[in-house]
Write an enzyme that holds these catalytic residues in place. Structure first.
Site, PDB file in Angstrom:
ATOM      1  N   ASP A 169       0.858  -1.189   0.000  1.00 23.70           N
ATOM      2  CA  ASP A 169       0.000   0.000   0.000  1.00 23.70           C
ATOM      3  C   ASP A 169       0.896   1.241   0.000  1.00 23.70           C
ATOM      4  O   ASP A 169       1.715   1.417   0.901  1.00 23.70           O
ATOM      5  CB  ASP A 169      -0.876  -0.025   1.269  1.00 23.70           C
ATOM      6  N   ASP A 194      -3.157   2.472  -5.948  1.00 25.58           N
ATOM      7  CA  ASP A 194      -2.032   2.525  -5.002  1.00 25.58           C
ATOM      8  C   ASP A 194      -1.934   1.301  -4.098  1.00 25.58           C
ATOM      9  O   ASP A 194      -1.167   1.297  -3.153  1.00 25.58           O
ATOM     10  CB  ASP A 194      -2.127   3.794  -4.139  1.00 25.58           C
ATOM     11  N   GLU A 195      -2.708   0.271  -4.379  1.00 24.51           N
ATOM     12  CA  GLU A 195      -2.692  -0.933  -3.524  1.00 24.51           C
ATOM     13  C   GLU A 195      -2.641  -2.184  -4.395  1.00 24.51           C
ATOM     14  O   GLU A 195      -3.357  -2.261  -5.396  1.00 24.51           O
ATOM     15  CB  GLU A 195      -3.984  -1.020  -2.708  1.00 24.51           C
TER      16      GLU A 195
END
Lengths: 402, 156
Positions: free
Chosen positions: A6, A99-100
Site C-alpha cells: 500500500d 495505489d494498492e
C-alpha cells in the site's frame, strides 16, 4: 502467504517523484476544480487537514502548505511501474487499486535470499529505489490480515502477521479497520459487544453471517487465516460501466448540462471500446448536492456502443429530469453488458457502431483524447483548455476497485 | 497577482546569496524540507531570480522609483505587452526561476518557472516584471484571483 502493498500518500508521493522540492513539504493534491484537497502528505495531515477539506480551510490550518493539481495520467504511470516491479518478485499480483496491490508472497524469501521479515524490508527498499514511492507492506496467511497488517504499518512500515503475533495484533485493531466493515456494520457489531478484530474472529460464525451476510462470513474466515478470497490476476468482467462525476460546480444552465451529458457519453463509449463490450441498457443519474435527483433507465433495441444510439437514449431522460434544482453531478451508466464477439447481428437495426464512431475512435487514439469531440460539448471551454481534465481515476484500467 | 515566489537555496550560487544577503530570506517549511529563498514583493528591496544572458541573476522586481523611466509596476499584462504599449521600453523576455508561488495565501507548485519581461531605464538599471494573463478556471478557484502568472511549459 499473501502480501499487501500500500503506497503511502500515493498522489503526493507521485508528485514528489517528479518535483524533488516537494520532499518534506506539507503538500496537498487538489481536485480538478482546484477547490478540494483530495490527498495530503503526512506533514499536512499533522496540521489537521483532511481529505475533502476545501482549500480555504486547508490554507488556514497550514499557511505554508503547497498545493498541487492532480494528474491522474502521471499517477497511472507510477502505479504501472509499481505493478511491473511487483510482477518480477511475485508469481501472482492483483492490481487492487491505483495505489494498492495484493501479491503472492511465497517467492519473496527465495527471491531476496533472506528470511521473510528481511525480504519484505528488501522489497520495500527496492520499491523506494526503483519506483520512488514509499510503501507499507503487510504479509499474512490471508488478504484481510495482510491488508490490516499494511494499514497498521503505515507510514513506511512492514508488518508480518503470523500465528505467534496474530492474537495480540487483532486485539489492537478496532473492528472498523477491517476492509468491508462500514460504519453501519461497525455499529451492528458493537451492539453485540464486538469491538476489536479479535472479538470478530472469536464471535459465532452464524451470528456474523446473520449480521453481515456471506461477505462478513468471508472476513471471519480470513481473520482465522483461511484465504477464502484468492488473488485475482485479471479483473472479472464489469457488470456495469459508468462515466461522469462533478459538473464543475452547480449549474442550471441547460446548455452546460447537455454538454456534460455528451462529454460523459463520449467517455463512456471510449470505456465500452476498451472493454470490448456493448450496452443493453443506459441509465442517467443526476445529483444535486450528492443527493440523487433523478435516475432514468432506457433499454436499447439492440446492444450498442454507438454515439447516436446512446445520445438518443440519454437526451429524452435528460429532458424529463426535474429542472428546479441546481445540478452538481451526473453519471451515465451502461448496464447489461455483452461481449462484442457474442452478439447476433440484426437485419433491422443499425450496427452497434457506425463508421463515424470508428473514425472518431481512430483519430482520438492517434491525436489524443477529445481531439475530435461533439460540438455540443463546446460550452465546457474551461475543461478543454486544461488537458488534465481529459483523464480521471476511473480511466485507469485493469484495477479491481475504484 | 503572485506576491511571492521561492527558489530552493541549493539552486542559487553562494556568491549571489552573499552579494544580495539572501540568508535573511531563507525559509524552511519543515525540518525535512529543503531550505528556500523567499522573494517577496513586499520586501524592502524586492528581487527576483532571473535566468538572463545565460546565467542566473538576482534582479530588482518591478520599479518603485519615480525618478526612473521604467514603468511604476510589479507586473505586466500579456495583452498590454502584445498591444505594443510597452514597446518604447524595449522589453526583453526572461525566465523567472521559481519552485513555489504565493497568491492570496495559497502556495502553489511551479514546475519550470515563470515568464517575465526585463526593462532597462535611462540609467541602464534593470527591472523585471512578472507577466500576467487571465486566470484559468482552476487557478481562479484555487486562489480566488482572476489573473495568473504565465507559467513556463505548463498550465495550471
Amino acid at each position: 502467504m499473501i502480501g499487501h502493498i500500500d503506497s503511502d500518500c500515493f498522489y503526493v508521493s507521485c508528485e514528489r517523484v517528479r518535483s524533488y522540492t516537494l520532499r518534506g513539504v506539507p503538500c496537498g493534491v487538489l481536485g480538478n476544480q482546484g477547490a478540494c484537497v483530495i490527498a495530503k502528505s503526512y506533514e499536512l495531515k499533522s496540521y489537521g487537514v483532511k481529505t475533502g477539506h476545501p482549500i480555504w480551510e486547508a490554507k488556514k490550518l497550514c499557511p505554508h502548505a503547497v498545493f498541487v493539481k492532480r494528474d491522474f495520467r502521471w499517477y497511472e504511470v507510477i502505479s504501472r511501474r509499481l505493478l511491473d516491479l511487483l510482477k518480477t518478485v511475485s508469481p501472482r499480483v492483483e492490481y487492487y487499486s491505483i495505489d494498492e496491490m495484493f501479491f503472492d508472497a511465497s517467492e519473496l524469501q527465495r527471491y531476496f535470499q533472506l528470511p521473510l521479515p528481511d525480504a519484505t524490508r528488501a522489497l520495500q527498499t527496492l520499491v523506494q529505489d526503483e519506483v520512488g514511492v514509499p510503501v507499507s507492506i503487510g504479509i499474512a496467511p490471508s488478504r484481510a490480515l495482510a491488508k490490516l497488517g499494511s494499514d497498521a504499518g503505515k507510514p513506511f512500515g512492514v508488518h508480518i502477521v503470523d500465528r505467534e503475533n496474530c492474537e495480540s495484533f487483532l486485539r489492537s485493531q478496532p473492528v472498523g479497520e477491517l476492509c468491508g466493515i462500514g460504519r453501519r456494520s461497525e455499529r451492528k457489531l458493537q451492539d453485540r459487544n464486538i469491538h476489536t478484530c479479535w472479538d470478530f474472529r472469536q464471535a459465532d460464525r452464524l451470528l456474523i453471517r446473520d449480521l453481515l451476510t456471506i461477505k462478513g462470513e468471508a472476513l471471519w474466515w480470513e481473520l482465522r487465516g483461511d484465504a477464502v478470497t484468492p488473488i485475482q490476476t485479471s479483473r472479472p468482467p464489469h457488470k456495469a460501466i459508468a462515466r461522469g462525476g462533478s459538473c464543475g460546480g452547480k449549474t442550471s444552465d441547460p446548455e452546460r448540462i447537455r454538454a456534460w451529458a455528451v462529454r460523459n457519453i463520449e467517455r463512456l463509449i471510449e470505456a465500452l471500446d476498451h472493454h470490448r463490450v456493448y450496452a443493453r441498457h443506459i441509465s442517467l443519474q443526476i445529483d444535486a448536492n450528492k443527493t440523487a435527483l433523478w435516475l432514468g433507465r432506457t433499454p436499447l433495441a439492440v446492444p450498442s456502443a454507438s454515439f447516436r444510439t446512446i445520445y438518443d437514449a440519454v437526451m429524452p431522460m435528460l429532458s424529463a429530469a426535474p429542472k428546479d434544482h441546481l445540478v452538481s453531478h451526473m453519471h451515465i451508466i451502461a448496464e447489461n453488458l455483452v461481449w462484442r464477439d457474442r452478439i447476433q447481428k440484426s437485419l433491422f437495426f443499425e450496427d452497434a457502431q457506425s463508421p463515424l464512431d470508428e473514425l472518431k475512435r481512430n483519430i482520438n487514439q492517434k491525436l489524443g483524447r477529445f481531439a475530435i469531440r461533439s460540438a455540443e460539448t463546446l460550452p465546457l471551454h474551461e475543461i478543454y483548455h486544461d488537458t488534465t481534465h481529459n483523464y480521471d481515476i476511473c480511466d485507469v484500467s485493469g484495477k479491481m476497485c475504484f | 497577482m503572485c506576491t511571492a515566489i521561492t527558489l530552493a537555496w541549493r539552486e542559487i550560487p553562494r556568491k549571489l546569496i552573499r552579494r544580495f544577503q539572501l540568508e535573511e530570506r531563507v525559509i524552511q517549511r519543515s525540518e525535512a524540507a529543503d531550505k528556500e529563498i523567499l522573494f517577496l514583493q513586499r520586501h524592502r528591496q524586492p528581487l527576483l531570480p532571473v535566468f538572463y544572458q545565460g546565467e542566473l541573476q538576482i534582479l530588482p522586481w518591478g520599479n518603485r522609483q519615480r525618478n526612473s523611466s521604467a514603468p511604476l509596476a510589479w507586473w505586466c499584462d500579456v495583452a498590454t505587452l502584445q498591444s505594443g504599449a510597452w514597446a518604447q521600453y524595449h522589453p526583453e523576455p526572461v525566465e523567472i526561476l521559481a519552485n513555489f508561488g504565493l497568491e492570496r495565501g495559497v502556495w502553489f507548485l511551479i514546475r519550470e518557472g515563470l515568464q517575465g519581461v526585463l526593462i532597462h531605464d535611462q540609467r541602464e538599471q534593470p527591472s523585471v516584471y512578472l507577466l500576467l494573463q487571465p486566470a484559468s478556471h482552476y487557478y481562479q478557484v484555487m486562489t480566488g484571483y482572476h489573473r495568473e502568472p504565465v507559467f513556463l511549459g505548463e498550465q495550471i
